[in-house]
Design an enzyme around this catalytic site. Structure first.
Site, short mmCIF file in Angstrom:
data_model
loop_
_atom_site.label_atom_id
_atom_site.label_comp_id
_atom_site.label_asym_id
_atom_site.label_seq_id
_atom_site.Cartn_x
_atom_site.Cartn_y
_atom_site.Cartn_z
N SER A 113 -12.85 10.10 1.39
CA SER A 113 -12.28 9.62 2.64
C SER A 113 -12.92 8.32 3.12
CB SER A 113 -12.43 10.70 3.70
OG SER A 113 -11.68 10.36 4.83
N ASP A 166 -15.05 5.74 5.08
CA ASP A 166 -16.40 5.80 5.65
C ASP A 166 -17.30 6.86 5.02
OD1 ASP A 166 -16.00 3.71 7.33
OD2 ASP A 166 -15.36 4.96 9.03
N ASP A 167 -16.89 7.40 3.89
CA ASP A 167 -17.80 8.32 3.20
C ASP A 167 -18.84 7.54 2.40
OD1 ASP A 167 -16.59 10.47 4.27
OD2 ASP A 167 -15.55 11.12 2.47
N PRO A 176 -9.82 2.66 -2.36
CA PRO A 176 -9.76 2.81 -0.90
C PRO A 176 -9.61 4.26 -0.46
CG PRO A 176 -7.75 1.78 -1.75
CD PRO A 176 -8.63 2.04 -2.92
N GLY A 177 -10.15 4.57 0.72
CA GLY A 177 -10.10 5.93 1.24
C GLY A 177 -8.92 6.19 2.14
N HIS A 178 -8.36 5.12 2.73
CA HIS A 178 -7.25 5.33 3.66
C HIS A 178 -6.06 5.93 2.94
CE1 HIS A 178 -9.51 2.65 6.29
NE2 HIS A 178 -8.78 3.13 7.26
N LEU A 186 31.52 -2.32 5.27
CA LEU A 186 31.24 -1.50 6.45
C LEU A 186 32.43 -0.61 6.79
CD1 LEU A 186 29.70 -4.30 8.69
CD2 LEU A 186 28.46 -2.41 7.63
N GLY A 189 35.46 0.50 8.70
CA GLY A 189 36.39 -0.30 9.47
C GLY A 189 36.61 -1.70 8.94
N SER A 191 29.48 2.86 0.45
CA SER A 191 28.41 2.71 -0.56
C SER A 191 27.41 1.63 -0.18
CB SER A 191 29.00 2.47 -1.95
OG SER A 191 30.04 1.54 -1.93
#
Lengths: 301, 642
Positions: B32, B34-35, B112-114, B468, B470, B541
């Site tokens: 994680s 800050d470990d 990275p831990g994030h 679209l 219509g 589509s």
């Protein structure tokens, strides 16, 4: 009985694999050839990867017009000997504006002659992949870079949005205008490079070996006066000293070290006891912390 | 004074030779935020003397500016190489560092831990043999400890060091260490790790990192570095069956045809029989070509060029393999998937699947379940979000050759690439082949598509109207059908609304359902072209990827994309079914153009700008286009009409 692979065997195989992957998947690759020791190793590996064919791509040298004369001689001699397709690009706008390391400063000079020059050349030929000799052990932002490093249509690197790079499965897909910089030597260290040069007997520019050369002490660095364009400041004197170079670039920006290492073995032995990193001799890294990352984001190799 | 140069050169060569023989361990640090992952690597580099003076002085400068350790040197700044990382004090992307000791060389990936950067952690893990999972002694095992451990396990890592860090901050308390260690072992018992080594450390002060700490007298195990130096690395066995994915066919002239690639497992000798995996054709190895002289044999990990004694067809993506132990060849298989992209995995959407050298279109046909990273529960899911892990069935457009990931980390892995953005959106580890494809063989019929179309005196085609709601798709398609019918063509209209009342009535309007909606319609259109019909598909589509998938289902030239281009404001004004009014007021969700995106075609066959043109005029554009195409085609064939 088949032998176990050595450390260099594994590094060599990885680099060859990367070369072939690019040749198989890109329409128009190029190898950046900067004449230094890493380029010499890269060239050697490119030849091995495609033997008995020749490497199926051209070689590009972005000439800032301030390289050591011995580098240019060496470049032309190697190109002739190996018969490879060498493209030389010079940023003519920079030449016209008289951009140079002395009056413009190292930052502007490097940006205009090297980074912009490279971008011009890549655009001119429409290359979609470019090999470079960068290694992850050189510098902190390089340590973060992928082997296949994506560049947008403006040649910019976005370090926060790098593609995941899993195993040896490389995502080589790019849209028109986008490109990938490819670094086959990513996992090599400086020691590996020298060891491989020694093992494979690869020719390198003689500037790496110690010799008496005319140098000037300036800003704490020993600058070799390679031609008359370098004007002496008051109090400066040119001295012949026994020096060599750990890295090569533009001569006014590359510091020599005092050394008596005249053979590859002596270079290695000196390196093993060195107390500073090889990039210490590069003026461009000194401007500020993070300056390499900035240059790379702008398209520097 | 120089020493005796001959003797000095000799000792340098001896030193280098010993370096060259050292084994290599690739590992990563994870866990994680800050470990203390980056701090630990900084400590390892520093204690093994890998930091140069100029780097140390830069580090001291940076520590004063960005450091989080007061007056002391902040080792994390050694590896957090990006400016954004130093400013924010976090790791965003994986950094690779190199060091060696007297016993071994190491490549370490600091990841990275994030949670949001999990894909970068996976990048580092994919090439590692061992994971150091850091745990903050004050926090114990947390969600990210589990997520990283599961990903490490899925990616084939078999050795784990549980570095229980900041042990100094809990007074070197053995009970805390024991509790965390047993909690981790309990959690990891199903992760198939072959070794788990808990070690109490303080990365900041160096306890038990490279030297044994006097503060933890109760701990009798190895230091972190001792363990890294001695743990057994599972090298790819050269005794495993020979696998050689063909990467590049080297053909400089007519006399030479070499298969270039890297041996994924096993070994090969000149004279060995090898088999082409996809065709079953066999040949013998005639030469192993290398600059400076041919080789007699080669082993896994080596990048070589093979010349065979017979001309067999094997291009990039195929595999040369041992005749007695062959890989599976199938177009359907089950796999673990780790998802990386902000846009979730959508079953039914076509992605590009890439193995080391092969590339093929593929869809996830069945997302069997998602794995809950906290308790390993299998949860039903309709899609996988970023950083989620699931088990899927995959269907590829063509068979690939593979082994299971458990058997071979190289030939059992793949990545998934988004067709439009080219982003690497997922990574897959193959569990097993699915035999279904083998049992449902295509019936070989005497009457084929060509015969059916001939009977109708026409060439099958699919007009794919996209635009679209219509925009006028159905109106234009209806008039075109009338005109085609009048000129003797056999046609059929597949209309979004009509199909949703029958075939697709089980589908809603989520992105995943929209993808499935289009997939079914595209498959129906394909069957109809097989029946020889001219099909008019009138579907919003909205996604390029699905239209591309539909295009690839048809034969070349058969798919005609018609972009019915009516500005959004105009569609809102027309609003024939009153849907825009409801969507804009918020009572109708996931409406294209309002709160669901429409990706306009980049290069449609026909681009109809409808503003200021009548339906007749628009259909006339289509007819003219067809007429011109037919004139062009008449030069090549004598097909009737369309």
């Amino acid at each position: 009985m088949l032998a176990r692979l050595t450390h260099l065997d594994r590094l060599e195989a990885e680099a060859i694999h990367i070369f072939r992957e690019v040749a198989a998947t890109f329409a128009n690759p190029v190898m950046l050839y900067s004449v230094g020791k890493d380029s010499s190793v890269l060239l050697h590996l490119a030849i091995k990867a495609f033997y008995p064919a020749k490497p199926p791509f051209p070689f590009l040298h972005v000439d800032t017009t301030w390289k050591f004369r011995e580098m240019i001689e060496f470049r032309d001699q190697i190109a002739k000997k190996l018969g490879f397709d060498l493209l030389v690009h010079i940023n003519q706008e920079g030449v016209r504006d008289n951009v140079n390391p002395f009056d413009s400063g190292s930052n502007v000079h490097t940006h205009v002659m090297k980074t912009v020059g490279l971008r011009q050349a890549l655009d001119k030929y429409g290359f979609d992949a470019a090999f470079g000799g960068a290694r992850r052990d050189e510098e902190k932002s390089r340590a973060k870079e992928r082997i296949f490093s994506f560049r947008n249509a403006q040649h910019a690197w976005d370090p926060k949005r790098q593609r995941p790079e899993m195993w040896k499965i490389y995502n080589t897909r790019v849209a028109p205008g986008e490109s990938i910089r490819v670094f086959p030597l990513s996992n090599w260290t400086e020691l590996d490079i020298w060891q491989y040069i020694l093992q494979e007997n690869i020719p390198i520019v003689p500037l790496y070996f110690a010799k008496r050369r005319p140098v000037v002490e300036r800003d704490g660095m020993l600058i070799m006066r390679d031609d008359e364009r370098m004007k002496l400041k008051p109090g400066e004197v040119v001295e012949d000293r026994l020096v060599r170079f750990r890295t090569l670039g533009c001569y006014p920006l590359t510091g020599a070290i005092e050394s008596d290492a005249e053979t590859l073995e002596e270079i290695v032995s000196e390196m093993l006891t060195a107390r500073t990193s090889e990039r210490q001799g590069r003026l461009i890294d000194r401007d500020e912390s993070g300056s390499m990352e900035k240059k790379k984001r702008e398209g520097y190799f | 004074m120089k020493a005796d140069p001959v003797q000095a050169a000799e000792s340098v060569r001896e030193y280098l030779e010993s370096q060259n023989r050292k084994s290599l361990l690739r590992f990563l640090t994870c866990g994680s935020v800050d470990d203390g992952k980056s701090t630990l690597i900084g400590r390892l580099l520093s204690d093994t003397r890998q930091i140069f003076e100029d780097q140390l002085s830069a580090l001291e400068r940076d520590s004063r500016k960005h450091g989080t350790t007061g007056d002391e040197v902040d080792f994390a700044l050694l590896v957090d190489g990006l400016e954004a990382e130093r400013e924010q004090g976090i790791t965003i992307d994986v950094a690779y560092r190199f060091f060696s000791t007297a016993k071994r060389k190491f490549i370490v990936a600091d990841t990275p831990g994030h949670e949001q950067y999990t894909r970068n952690m996976a990048t580092g893990a994919s090439t590692a043999d061992l994971a150091i999972v850091l745990v903050d002694a004050r926090q114990g095992v947390v969600a990210q400890t589990r997520r990283h451990s599961i990903i490490a396990s899925l990616l084939g890592i078999r050795h784990v060091i549980v570095a229980i860090n900041k042990i100094d901050l809990v007074g070197f308390d053995q009970q805390i260490f024991d509790r965390i260690a047993s909690e981790y072992r309990e959690f990891a018992k199903d992760l198939h790790f072959s070794s788990i080594m808990p070690i109490p450390i303080s990365a900041r002060y160096g306890d038990n990192v490279t030297t044994r700490s006097a503060n933890s007298g109760w701990y009798s195990g190895p230091t972190l570095l001792d363990h890294l130096e001695t743990v057994a690395v599972d090298e790819i066995s050269i005794d495993a069956p020979f696998r050689f994915p063909v990467q590049y066919v080297n053909r400089p002239n007519l006399d030479f045809r070499g298969f270039a690639g890297t041996i994924a497992s096993g070994s090969v000798l000149v004279g060995d029989e090898v088999v082409v995996a996809k065709s079953g054709k066999s040949a013998r190895v005639k030469r192993i070509v290398a600059q400076g002289g041919d080789l007699d044999g080669a082993v896994s990990g080596q990048a070589i060029t093979l010349v065979l004694d017979e001309e067999v067809e094997a291009s990039r993506g195929n595999m040369l393999v041992a005749p007695t132990a062959r890989p599976q060849v199938a177009d359907q298989f089950a796999a673990n998937i780790v998802w990386f992209d902000e846009n979730g995995l959508k079953p039914g959407r076509s992605y590009i699947l890439r193995t080391e050298t092969d590339q093929v279109g593929a869809t996830v046909t069945d997302l069997k379940y998602r794995i809950n990273i906290n308790n390993f529960a299998h949860e039903a899911a309709k899609s996988l979000a970023m950083n989620e892990v699931g088990i899927c069935n995959i269907s590829a457009q063509a068979p690939i050759a593979f082994d299971t990931f458990a058997e071979n980390r190289t030939t059992g892995a793949f990545i998934l690439i988004d067709r439009m953005s080219n982003a690497t959106v997922g990574a897959g580890m193959i569990l097993h082949g699915l035999r279904r494809a083998d049992n449902i063989h295509w019936q070989s019929l005497d009457i084929g598509k060509h015969e059916r179309a001939q009977a109708k005196n026409q060439k099958p085609a699919v007009f794919w109207f996209t635009g679209l709601s219509g925009s006028g798709k159905s109106t234009i398609a209806n008039l075109l059908e009338k005109k085609l019918h009048a000129s003797g063509h056999h046609t059929y209209i597949l209309d979004g609304d009509n199909v949703r009342h029958g075939l697709n009535r089980d589908l809603g309007f989520t992105d995943a359902d929209r993808v499935e909606n289009i997939r079914r319609v595209a498959e129906v259109a394909r069957l109809m072209t097989d029946a020889g019909l001219v099909v008019l598909v009138s579907f919003i589509s909205p996604f390029r990827a699905e239209r591309q998938m539909a295009r690839e289902l048809m034969e070349k030239g058969e798919f005609i994309e018609v972009f019915v281009d009516t500005p959004f404001e105009e569609c809102v004004k027309r609003d024939p079914k009153g849907l825009y009014a409801r969507a804009l007021s918020g009572s109708l969700k996931n409406f294209t153009g309002v709160d669901s995106p429409y990706e306009a075609p980049e290069d449609p066959e026909i681009h109809l700008e409808t503003l200021g043109k009548s339906t007749e005029e628009l259909v006339e554009i289509l007819e003219n286009w067809l007429h011109e195409r037919d004139i062009e085609q008449e030069q090549y064939d004598d097909g009737g009409g369309i």
